[in-house]
Design an enzyme around this catalytic site. Structure first.
Site, short mmCIF file in Angstrom:
data_model
loop_
_atom_site.label_atom_id
_atom_site.label_comp_id
_atom_site.label_asym_id
_atom_site.label_seq_id
_atom_site.Cartn_x
_atom_site.Cartn_y
_atom_site.Cartn_z
N SER A 14 0.82 -1.22 0.00
CA SER A 14 0.00 0.00 0.00
C SER A 14 0.85 1.26 0.00
CB SER A 14 -0.92 0.01 1.23
OG SER A 14 -1.62 1.23 1.30
N THR A 61 -9.36 -1.39 2.16
CA THR A 61 -9.18 -1.78 0.77
C THR A 61 -9.53 -3.26 0.60
OG1 THR A 61 -7.67 -1.65 -1.12
CG2 THR A 61 -6.69 -2.23 1.01
N LYS A 65 -13.99 -4.05 1.81
CA LYS A 65 -14.87 -2.90 1.65
C LYS A 65 -16.34 -3.23 1.90
CE LYS A 65 -11.94 -0.35 -1.59
NZ LYS A 65 -11.87 0.33 -2.90
N ASP A 102 -13.76 6.72 -3.34
CA ASP A 102 -13.17 6.25 -4.60
C ASP A 102 -13.69 7.03 -5.81
OD1 ASP A 102 -11.48 4.32 -3.52
OD2 ASP A 102 -13.05 2.79 -3.52
N ALA A 127 -18.21 -4.26 -14.01
CA ALA A 127 -19.43 -4.04 -13.23
C ALA A 127 -19.24 -4.50 -11.79
CB ALA A 127 -20.61 -4.77 -13.88
N ARG A 151 -18.07 -8.56 -18.98
CA ARG A 151 -18.06 -9.90 -19.57
C ARG A 151 -19.35 -10.64 -19.25
NH1 ARG A 151 -12.94 -11.59 -21.52
NH2 ARG A 151 -11.24 -10.18 -20.91
N ARG A 155 -24.71 -8.66 -15.07
CA ARG A 155 -24.23 -7.80 -13.99
C ARG A 155 -24.22 -6.34 -14.43
NH1 ARG A 155 -19.02 -9.67 -10.76
NH2 ARG A 155 -19.76 -7.93 -9.50
N GLY A 237 -4.32 5.03 -12.85
CA GLY A 237 -5.06 5.29 -11.62
C GLY A 237 -4.26 5.82 -10.45
#
Length: 273
Positions: A14, A61, A65, A102, A127, A151, A155, A237
């Site tokens: 982290s 994390t 969560k 987030d 998703a 995929r 969902r 990110g």
């Protein structure tokens, strides 16, 4: 000194202690920030023990969560929408408040890179929890359309239905994706496995913005692929990580740290952290 932690498993990699230590120094806040890596079945016990022993707040994390969502006393509206908690604060009246920073971190990083969201056409890949956390903040920016591709199409359909009250969100299969998008966000963890989402190259054009929630010392596979297809603006990110941390720091301390210098320091030290 006020104590904060990040809970995760694994969590030794982290960057949060590095980031929050710089935030504290910048804002002249006295605090210490550490790591906690309990076994999955011991998270609830570890969390309660941390606050019982005087802890002031924590980040949460993977894979905790959703557990955190169920364990807190009160939820912020954005955490309730996300169905997950990544930030917990012990309030002055002894309540554990669960929040999710987030999506706010994602939007802040997109704006920092000059990506226009209002009136845009956004394609969101994935998703799972990361996509769910991003949807409400993205839709609050009033894009023209937001399409979810996953995929497992069911969902994506379910997620779109849950957030349809907030804006023009729909689901589509990878095979049927077409048309023009201004921004593609990869919320999947495919880059961690060196894999790519099954996108057709025709979706990539010179003016599109490409965002991968994953990051590394070099380009992620998704970003490298998009560049190869002619995308000129690509962002990983790492900035989202710093921006969501700044949002969490603000929740805890009531003061907002600057992120540009911290992001520069993080990039400079990424290979050694």
């Amino acid at each position: 000194m006020d104590r904060y932690l990040v809970f995760g498993h694994p969590v030794r990699h982290s960057k949060s202690p590095f980031i929050h230590t710089l935030f504290a120094r910048q804002t002249q806040q006295e605090l210490e920030y550490g790591l906690a890596e309990p076994a999955v079945e011991e998270f609830a016990t570890s969390l309660r023990a941390f606050f019982a022993q005087g802890g002031k707040g924590c980040n949460v994390t993977v894979p905790f969560k959703e557990q955190a969502f169920a364990l807190v006393d009160r939820l912020s509206p954005r955490a309730r929408r996300a169905g997950a908690v990544n930030t917990i604060k012990l309030t002055d009246d002894g309540v554990l408040l669960g929040d999710n920073t987030d999506g706010a971190g994602l939007v802040a990083d997109l704006k920092a890179h000059g990506v226009a969201l209002a009136g845009s056409r956004i394609l969101l890949l994935g998703a799972g929890g990361a996509a769910r956390g991003a949807l409400a903040p993205l839709l609050a920016e009033q894009p023209e359309a937001l399409v979810i591709a996953n995929r497992t199409h069911a969902r994506a359909e379910q997620l779109a239905a849950e957030f349809r009250d907030l804006g023009a969100v729909s689901a589509q299969t990878y095979e049927r994706l077409g048309g023009h998008f201004d921004l593609i966000i990869n919320s999947t963890s495919a880059s961690l496995q060196g894999e790519l989402p099954p996108l057709v190259p025709a979706l990539i054009h010179a003016d599109i913005a490409i965002y991968d929630m994953m990051y590394g010392a070099t380009d992620t596979p998704f970003i490298a692929w998009a560049k190869g297809q002619g995308a000129r603006q690509t962002v990983d990110g790492l900035g989202m990580l710093v921006e969501q941390a700044a949002e969490a720091f603000t929740v805890w301390r009531g003061i907002r740290p600057g992120t540009k210098q911290v992001l520069r320091e993080l990039k400079r030290n990424l290979g050694t952290l």
